[in-house]
Each structure stands twice: as structure tokens, then as C-alpha cells.
Scaffold this motif. Structure first.
Motif, PDB file in Angstrom:
ATOM      1  N   LEU A  68       0.811  -1.214   0.000  1.00 47.32           N
ATOM      2  CA  LEU A  68       0.000   0.000   0.000  1.00 47.32           C
ATOM      3  C   LEU A  68       0.846   1.266   0.000  1.00 47.32           C
ATOM      4  O   LEU A  68       1.853   1.358   0.713  1.00 47.32           O
ATOM      5  N   VAL A  69       0.385   2.243  -0.778  1.00 40.39           N
ATOM      6  CA  VAL A  69       0.857   3.618  -0.700  1.00 40.39           C
ATOM      7  C   VAL A  69      -0.375   4.471  -0.420  1.00 40.39           C
ATOM      8  O   VAL A  69      -1.365   4.389  -1.149  1.00 40.39           O
ATOM      9  N   LEU A  70      -0.336   5.253   0.635  1.00 42.72           N
ATOM     10  CA  LEU A  70      -1.459   6.121   0.974  1.00 42.72           C
ATOM     11  C   LEU A  70      -1.194   7.532   0.487  1.00 42.72           C
ATOM     12  O   LEU A  70      -0.057   8.013   0.561  1.00 42.72           O
ATOM     13  N   ILE A  71      -2.240   8.190   0.001  1.00 41.35           N
ATOM     14  CA  ILE A  71      -2.125   9.561  -0.488  1.00 41.35           C
ATOM     15  C   ILE A  71      -3.017  10.440   0.367  1.00 41.35           C
ATOM     16  O   ILE A  71      -4.224  10.214   0.462  1.00 41.35           O
ATOM     17  N   ALA A  72      -2.405  11.449   1.007  1.00 40.93           N
ATOM     18  CA  ALA A  72      -3.141  12.286   1.952  1.00 40.93           C
ATOM     19  C   ALA A  72      -2.909  13.764   1.668  1.00 40.93           C
ATOM     20  O   ALA A  72      -1.767  14.233   1.709  1.00 40.93           O
ATOM     21  N   PRO A  73      -3.967  14.527   1.392  1.00 35.24           N
ATOM     22  CA  PRO A  73      -3.861  15.979   1.309  1.00 35.24           C
ATOM     23  C   PRO A  73      -4.000  16.617   2.678  1.00 35.24           C
ATOM     24  O   PRO A  73      -4.390  15.947   3.651  1.00 35.24           O
ATOM     25  N   PRO A  74      -3.717  17.931   2.785  1.00 27.55           N
ATOM     26  CA  PRO A  74      -3.815  18.600   4.095  1.00 27.55           C
ATOM     27  C   PRO A  74      -5.220  18.615   4.686  1.00 27.55           C
ATOM     28  O   PRO A  74      -5.378  18.896   5.874  1.00 27.55           O
ATOM     29  N   SER A  75      -6.227  18.321   3.871  1.00 30.59           N
ATOM     30  CA  SER A  75      -7.591  18.293   4.398  1.00 30.59           C
ATOM     31  C   SER A  75      -7.844  17.086   5.293  1.00 30.59           C
ATOM     32  O   SER A  75      -8.865  17.027   5.995  1.00 30.59           O
ATOM     33  N   VAL A  76      -6.939  16.122   5.284  1.00 28.03           N
ATOM     34  CA  VAL A  76      -7.081  14.944   6.143  1.00 28.03           C
ATOM     35  C   VAL A  76      -6.472  15.247   7.515  1.00 28.03           C
ATOM     36  O   VAL A  76      -5.333  15.700   7.611  1.00 28.03           O
ATOM     37  N   ILE A  89       2.247   9.529   0.503  1.00 29.78           N
ATOM     38  CA  ILE A  89       2.468  10.700  -0.332  1.00 29.78           C
ATOM     39  C   ILE A  89       1.587  11.828   0.177  1.00 29.78           C
ATOM     40  O   ILE A  89       0.366  11.685   0.272  1.00 29.78           O
ATOM     41  N   LEU A  90       2.215  12.964   0.507  1.00 29.45           N
ATOM     42  CA  LEU A  90       1.473  14.142   0.961  1.00 29.45           C
ATOM     43  C   LEU A  90       1.328  15.113  -0.203  1.00 29.45           C
ATOM     44  O   LEU A  90       2.323  15.496  -0.822  1.00 29.45           O
ATOM     45  N   THR A  93      -2.371  -6.717 -11.767  1.00 30.57           N
ATOM     46  CA  THR A  93      -1.544  -6.216 -12.870  1.00 30.57           C
ATOM     47  C   THR A  93      -0.074  -6.562 -12.693  1.00 30.57           C
ATOM     48  O   THR A  93       0.701  -6.460 -13.641  1.00 30.57           O
ATOM     49  N   GLY A  94       0.331  -6.902 -11.481  1.00 31.20           N
ATOM     50  CA  GLY A  94       1.735  -7.120 -11.198  1.00 31.20           C
ATOM     51  C   GLY A  94       2.443  -5.891 -10.670  1.00 31.20           C
ATOM     52  O   GLY A  94       3.650  -5.927 -10.425  1.00 31.20           O
ATOM     53  N   ALA A  95       1.712  -4.778 -10.503  1.00 30.67           N
ATOM     54  CA  ALA A  95       2.303  -3.558  -9.960  1.00 30.67           C
ATOM     55  C   ALA A  95       2.851  -3.803  -8.557  1.00 30.67           C
ATOM     56  O   ALA A  95       2.274  -4.564  -7.777  1.00 30.67           O
ATOM     57  N   GLU A  96       3.947  -3.135  -8.257  1.00 30.66           N
ATOM     58  CA  GLU A  96       4.565  -3.312  -6.940  1.00 30.66           C
ATOM     59  C   GLU A  96       3.784  -2.621  -5.834  1.00 30.66           C
ATOM     60  O   GLU A  96       3.841  -3.047  -4.677  1.00 30.66           O
ATOM     61  N   PHE A  97       3.048  -1.550  -6.190  1.00 29.88           N
ATOM     62  CA  PHE A  97       2.360  -0.757  -5.172  1.00 29.88           C
ATOM     63  C   PHE A  97       0.979  -0.346  -5.666  1.00 29.88           C
ATOM     64  O   PHE A  97       0.778  -0.061  -6.846  1.00 29.88           O
ATOM     65  N   VAL A  98       0.035  -0.288  -4.742  1.00 27.57           N
ATOM     66  CA  VAL A  98      -1.313   0.200  -5.023  1.00 27.57           C
ATOM     67  C   VAL A  98      -1.573   1.412  -4.138  1.00 27.57           C
ATOM     68  O   VAL A  98      -1.330   1.369  -2.932  1.00 27.57           O
ATOM     69  N   ALA A  99      -2.030   2.489  -4.747  1.00 28.87           N
ATOM     70  CA  ALA A  99      -2.280   3.732  -4.013  1.00 28.87           C
ATOM     71  C   ALA A  99      -3.747   3.839  -3.623  1.00 28.87           C
ATOM     72  O   ALA A  99      -4.640   3.571  -4.428  1.00 28.87           O
ATOM     73  N   LEU A 100      -3.970   4.251  -2.385  1.00 27.43           N
ATOM     74  CA  LEU A 100      -5.313   4.485  -1.866  1.00 27.43           C
ATOM     75  C   LEU A 100      -5.384   5.877  -1.256  1.00 27.43           C
ATOM     76  O   LEU A 100      -4.458   6.305  -0.591  1.00 27.43           O
ATOM     77  N   SER A 101      -6.507   6.539  -1.484  1.00 28.09           N
ATOM     78  CA  SER A 101      -6.735   7.831  -0.847  1.00 28.09           C
ATOM     79  C   SER A 101      -8.155   7.895  -0.305  1.00 28.09           C
ATOM     80  O   SER A 101      -8.387   7.723   0.873  1.00 28.09           O
ATOM     81  N   ALA A 102      -9.141   8.096  -1.187  1.00 28.14           N
ATOM     82  CA  ALA A 102     -10.527   8.198  -0.748  1.00 28.14           C
ATOM     83  C   ALA A 102     -10.990   6.934  -0.030  1.00 28.14           C
ATOM     84  O   ALA A 102     -11.769   7.003   0.930  1.00 28.14           O
ATOM     85  N   GLU A 109     -14.787  10.794   4.185  1.00 27.93           N
ATOM     86  CA  GLU A 109     -15.622  10.999   5.370  1.00 27.93           C
ATOM     87  C   GLU A 109     -16.439   9.739   5.664  1.00 27.93           C
ATOM     88  O   GLU A 109     -17.019   9.124   4.761  1.00 27.93           O
ATOM     89  N   GLY A 110     -16.456   9.343   6.911  1.00 29.96           N
ATOM     90  CA  GLY A 110     -17.229   8.177   7.322  1.00 29.96           C
ATOM     91  C   GLY A 110     -16.469   6.866   7.274  1.00 29.96           C
ATOM     92  O   GLY A 110     -16.981   5.838   7.723  1.00 29.96           O
ATOM     93  N   VAL A 111     -15.239   6.903   6.745  1.00 27.94           N
ATOM     94  CA  VAL A 111     -14.426   5.684   6.663  1.00 27.94           C
ATOM     95  C   VAL A 111     -13.536   5.595   7.898  1.00 27.94           C
ATOM     96  O   VAL A 111     -12.962   6.587   8.346  1.00 27.94           O
ATOM     97  N   ASP A 112     -13.415   4.399   8.450  1.00 27.48           N
ATOM     98  CA  ASP A 112     -12.483   4.137   9.547  1.00 27.48           C
ATOM     99  C   ASP A 112     -11.121   3.827   8.927  1.00 27.48           C
ATOM    100  O   ASP A 112     -10.949   2.750   8.332  1.00 27.48           O
TER     101      ASP A 112
END
Length: 215
Positions: free
Chosen positions: A12-20, A38-39, A177-186, A191-194
Motif C-alpha cells: 500500500l501507498v497512501l495519499i493524503a492531502p492537508p484536508s485529512v 504521499i502528501l 496487474t503485477g504492480a509493486e504498489f497500489v495507491a489508496l486515498s478516498a 468521510e465516514g471511513v475508519d
């Protein structure tokens, strides 16, 4: 809290903007294995973005998670980030690599075609990212990103990150796909996700279905 050693499959790679909120990012990192964070600046001014990054970087690094700053080399240097993400094309990427790759990883984004990706790859970034920040608005990953990730993973040694969708289950399509990393943000920070539960679920799905990489 990351596993030691890391799993030999898509991570996992997490993507977080300043709104988080900082607390939600910390909660996500406690949910299981996360390779990097990733910020993104998301329209905030440099001072506000730096203040946000200063809170996140030491927390993430203490958890064994590499922190990458998107788009601002000055902030990346000031907060002692582990990497810089560049979206501006080959010239900007080449400049960032020349100036900064001796002390931090440099990643490349913005590729929309195979030719785009190959041009970026010629500069030898540490990874290439397929997707766009903030565009994970549908449950499934974008078909183009999956296709590019599959082609890249089969052909090129430079690792790739592929943007997943807004549902945690979409990590399975990326992993296939064989990708080394999967990015998640939303899927983690909406909102509402644990965030803790979301990261735990994503890792469980990857443990179950992701192809294993050879050592």
C-alpha cells in the motif's frame, strides 16, 4: 504498524492531502503494512503545507513508513522527507533527479500514455505513478491506469504505483496487474471511513489474492 520483513506482494501507498486530519493519518498507519505515504498540497499555500508535513513526517517515519512530498522540493527538504514526487514532465523530473536524488527518492507522475511513461522512465526515477491525485472518485480503478500498470510491470524494472478506486476491494484489480504498489486515498480517508479498518482490510485482501514476487 508495518510488518517486518515487508510482504513479498503488492504493498500500500497512501495519499493524503492537508484536508485529512493528522489523527486520521495516524490511525491509517496503525492499520497494517503501509510502504509509503504521499502528501499532496491540494491548493494549500506553502507555509500551511509545510506545517502539515512537519506533523506527519516524524510520525510516519517512526512507524517505518517513507514519506514523499508531492511537488515541492523546498518543503521536502525542510521536513526531511524521504522522497519527492514530480508531475511536471521530463525536464522537471530530470532537474529534480539531478538536484535531489542523492538524498531522497524521486518519483514520477503524469504519464497518460506508454510513450509518456517511457520518456519519464529514461530519466530513471525511483518509481512511476499511474493515476491522478484526487481522481479516485469511482469504486474501481481507471481502466487506463490498470492497462499502463500491467504493461509497465511486465516490461520495465522501475517499480510502479497504480491508483486504486474509492472502494477498498479495488486493490485486488491493481495487484493483479503485477504492480509493486497500489495507491489508496478516498478509500481510506473519505468521510465516514475508519482509516484503521480500511488499511487492515486492504492488507487482508492483498494477503489473500495478490501475486507473490520472487525474492
Amino acid at each position: 504498524m508495518n510488518q517486518t520483513p515487508p510482504p513479498s506482494r503488492c504493498r500500500l501507498v497512501l495519499i493524503a492531502p492537508p484536508s485529512v486530519a493528522v489523527e486520521r493519518i495516524g490511525a491509517a498507519l496503525s492499520g497494517g503494512d503501509v510502504a509509503s505515504l504521499i502528501l499532496t498540497q491540494e491548493g494549500s499555500d506553502e507555509a500551511s503545507f509545510q506545517a502539515f508535513a512537519e506533523k506527519i513526517v516524524p510520525m510516519a517515519q517512526a512507524a517505518g513508513v517513507a514519506v514523499v512530498i508531492a511537488g515541492d522540493s523546498r518543503v521536502a527538504g525542510r521536513v526531511h522527507a524521504d522522497g519527492l514526487h514530480v508531475e511536471g514532465g521530463t525536464e522537471d523530473l530530470a532537474d529534480a533527479i539531478e538536484r535531489h536524488q542523492d538524498r531522497m527518492m524521486i518519483g514520477a507522475g503524469g504519464a497518460k500514455t506508454r510513450d509518456d511513461a517511457l520518456e519519464l522512465g529514461e530519466e530513471r526515477p525511483d518509481y512511476i505513478f499511474f493515476g491522478r491525485f484526487g481522481y479516485d472518485t469511482k469504486p474501481e480503478p481507471h481502466a487506463r491506469n490498470l492497462a499502463l500498470g500491467r504493461w509497465w510491470a511486465e516490461m520495465i524494472e522501475i517499480p510502479c504505483i497504480v491508483m486504486a478506486g474509492s472502494e477498498i476491494a479495488s486493490v485486488e484489480a491493481v495487484a493483479a496487474t503485477g504492480a509493486e504498489f497500489v495507491a489508496l486515498s478516498a478509500a481510506v480517508f473519505a468521510e465516514g471511513v475508519d482509516p484503521t479498518a480500511a488499511v487492515a482490510q486492504a492488507n487482508a485482501l492483498l494477503d489473500r489474492s495478490a501475486p507473490r514476487f520472487e525474492d
